[in-house]
Enzyme design. Structure first.
Site, short mmCIF file in Angstrom:
data_model
loop_
_atom_site.label_atom_id
_atom_site.label_comp_id
_atom_site.label_asym_id
_atom_site.label_seq_id
_atom_site.Cartn_x
_atom_site.Cartn_y
_atom_site.Cartn_z
CE LYS A 83 -4.48 0.81 2.22
NZ LYS A 83 -5.19 0.82 3.51
O1 G3P Z 1 -7.37 1.84 5.46
C1 G3P Z 1 -7.70 2.88 4.59
C2 G3P Z 1 -9.01 3.53 4.98
O2 G3P Z 1 -10.00 2.55 5.03
C3 G3P Z 1 -8.91 4.31 6.28
O3 G3P Z 1 -10.18 4.69 6.68
O4 G3P Z 1 -11.57 5.42 8.60
O5 G3P Z 1 -9.13 6.00 8.57
O6 G3P Z 1 -10.71 7.13 6.98
P1 G3P Z 1 -10.39 5.87 7.77
#
Ligand code: G3P
Length: 222
Positions: A83
């Site tokens: 990633k």
């Molecule tokens: O892992 C990537 C994404 O899903 C992160 O989400 O909740 O931190 O905006 P969030």
């Protein structure tokens, strides 16, 4: 649409894997910071629990170090996907890693142009975020729709992985818009499962069954 779990929590992953609904996992440095243990061991355990792509995010900022860290992480398990946070350094690192057969998930994507650059650089997945738009009063689904539409008209092989999911409606809308994957926090999986009418209906079935059994037992004893 395939469902991934957006977590590094091994207990939640064990629970969700047993449901038979998971096709992969995504993590990030924030999610990993919530789990005790050595990074490589955590990723190995995740790969044992879920048979599918497991995204492991690099923290390096320069393309050369991103490639080195990506190679190291990819060597942990064949299912590991690297990633990278969207940017010029990540595009260059993606190009190198993709040519070596290492899959990349380009994350922190907030526009269709960013997604198109990611696909053109050879990313296997691109992660448009939904919830972080909501957090600032915008609608992330609008961007997701643009990306899915643009990808449908292009010959990209990159899969659209809807991320930053905040609630079950994000999951439904991502599927309706044609996203290939949604990566979902455990909390949202549990929300997807439940409805008060399901609970009350199950309770009523149980109560009626038990009443019938009790009536039969009474008849037998008479
Ligand atoms: O892992 C990537 C994404 O899903 C992160 O989400 O909740 O931190 O905006 P969030």
């Amino acid at each position: 649409m395939k469902l991934y779990a957006d977590t590094a929590d091994l207990n939640d992953l064990e629970t969700l894997a047993a449901w038979g609904v998971l096709s992969g996992v995504t993590t990030n440095p924030t999610l990993l910071s919530k789990v005790e243990g050595e990074e490589g061991e955590i990723y190995r355990r995740v790969c044992e629990l879920v048979d599918g792509p497991v995204s492991a995010e690099v923290v390096a900022e320069a393309r050369g170090e991103m490639v080195s860290e990506g190679r190291r992480l990819a060597a942990i398990h064949p299912n590991i996907v690297i990633k990278l946070p969207m940017g010029a350094e990540s595009l260059a690192a993606t190009n190198t890693l993709a040519h070596e057969g290492i899959r990349v998930n380009m994350t922190l994507c907030f526009t269709a142009p960013q997604a198109m650059l990611s696909a053109s650089a050879g990313a296997a997945f691109v992660s448009p975020f939904l919830g972080r738009f909501d957090d600032i009063g915008q609608n992330g689904l609008t961007t997701l729709a643009e990306i899915v539409e643009a990808f449908a008209m292009s010959d990209y092989e990159t899969e659209v992985l809807a991320a930053s999911i905040r609630h079950p409606i994000h999951v439904v809308e991502a599927a309706r818009m044609g996203a290939d994957i949604a990566t979902i926090p455990p909390k949202v999986f549990y929300q997807m499962l439940q409805h008060p009418l399901t609970a009350s209906g199950t309770a009523q079935f149980t109560a009626d069954h038990e009443a019938r059994q009790a009536k039969k037992a009474t008849e037998v004893s008479q």
